[in-house]
Design a protein around this motif. Structure first.
Motif, PDB file in Angstrom:
ATOM      1  N   SER A 188      77.823  12.500  13.981  1.00 10.55           N
ATOM      2  CA  SER A 188      77.318  11.508  14.934  1.00 10.55           C
ATOM      3  C   SER A 188      78.377  10.435  15.115  1.00 10.55           C
ATOM      4  O   SER A 188      79.140  10.140  14.195  1.00 10.55           O
ATOM      5  CB  SER A 188      76.007  10.884  14.446  1.00 10.55           C
ATOM      6  N   THR A 189      78.422   9.877  16.310  1.00 11.32           N
ATOM      7  CA  THR A 189      79.403   8.831  16.571  1.00 11.32           C
ATOM      8  C   THR A 189      78.925   7.520  15.957  1.00 11.32           C
ATOM      9  O   THR A 189      77.724   7.298  15.784  1.00 11.32           O
ATOM     10  CB  THR A 189      79.612   8.655  18.085  1.00 11.32           C
ATOM     11  N   THR A 239      74.171   6.875  20.209  1.00 11.65           N
ATOM     12  CA  THR A 239      75.042   7.711  19.393  1.00 11.65           C
ATOM     13  C   THR A 239      75.045   9.127  19.943  1.00 11.65           C
ATOM     14  O   THR A 239      74.037   9.587  20.497  1.00 11.65           O
ATOM     15  CB  THR A 239      74.597   7.724  17.917  1.00 11.65           C
ATOM     16  N   GLN A 240      76.176   9.795  19.823  1.00 13.65           N
ATOM     17  CA  GLN A 240      76.295  11.196  20.218  1.00 13.65           C
ATOM     18  C   GLN A 240      76.149  12.041  18.954  1.00 13.65           C
ATOM     19  O   GLN A 240      76.939  11.893  18.021  1.00 13.65           O
ATOM     20  CB  GLN A 240      77.650  11.461  20.867  1.00 13.65           C
TER      21      GLN A 240
END
Length: 216
Positions: A137-138, A148-149
């Motif tokens: 996760s970013t 978040t990605q």
């Protein structure tokens, strides 16, 4: 006396750690794997995996010479989801061609997911994604509005029997890929007043098959 003090200190430390862990786990806004998993699973509980990329409407008619069409529908006939009848369709005053008519069977109607925005349209949906692992996760925060990605793997443990049948998977190859092993995908999550929620999602793999795609 000294050993008793040490034991008391250990118990106190363990209790404090447990309380801290529970507080974090129960905080839906915390940026952690547990909350990301819950958000993605919750999203897909309302977005099942379906057979076609767009809703379709039955009955449909297919030229018997068009094998790419008839083979797909025939696979669903084999699973009892559709019924097939044959007919002749006039194309010229003195000419005609053989066609197959396909419509929902009683079993098919029970498995049918209607499209509430288009009366008469719908899809055959066969299961729901379940996250098997959060891979990355970013960087983000637990502040409202944070995003978040998330990259993750999932499987579909509740797949319908008709979707796992060899006839159906031969006609719709993506079914076999989708159900064979954990698949990787990504999702964008946004932190809301109710905790993390999916704001957009996509599969890493693209769907393929003659007449339809697998959709979320």
């Amino acid at each position: 006396m000294k050993s008793q003090t040490i034991r008391t200190t250990i118990r106190t430390t363990a209790l404090c750690s447990a309380v801290a862990f529970l507080a974090t786990s129960c905080n839906k806004k915390a940026d952690n794997t547990l909350n990301y998993t819950s958000a993605i699973n919750s999203y897909y509980s309302a977005h099942p995996a379906c057979l076609w990329s767009d809703p379709v409407k039955f009955p449909v008619q297919a030229d018997t010479s068009n094998n790419s069409k008839t083979s797909n529908y025939d696979a669903l006939v084999d699973q009892g989801l559709l019924v097939r009848t044959t007919a002749e369709k006039k194309v010229l005053i003195i000419a005609s061609k053989q066609v197959n008519n396909y419509d929902l069977s009683d079993k098919g109607r029970a498995a049918w997911t209607a499209d509430t925005t288009q009366p008469g349209y719908g899809n055959f949906c066969y299961g729901h994604r379940k996250v098997s692992s959060i891979d990355s996760s970013t960087p983000t925060t637990s502040d409202p509005g944070a995003t978040t990605q998330v990259s993750y793997h999932y499987n579909i443990p509740d797949a319908a029997a008709w979707a796992t049948a060899p006839e159906t998977q031969n006609a719709y190859p993506q079914l076999q890929t989708e159900l064979a092993a954990p698949q990787n995908a990504q999702a964008t999550l946004t932190n809301t007043s109710n905790g993390w929620q999916v704001s957009s999602a996509k599969s890493a793999s693209t769907a393929s098959s003659n007449d339809g795609k697998i959709v979320e």
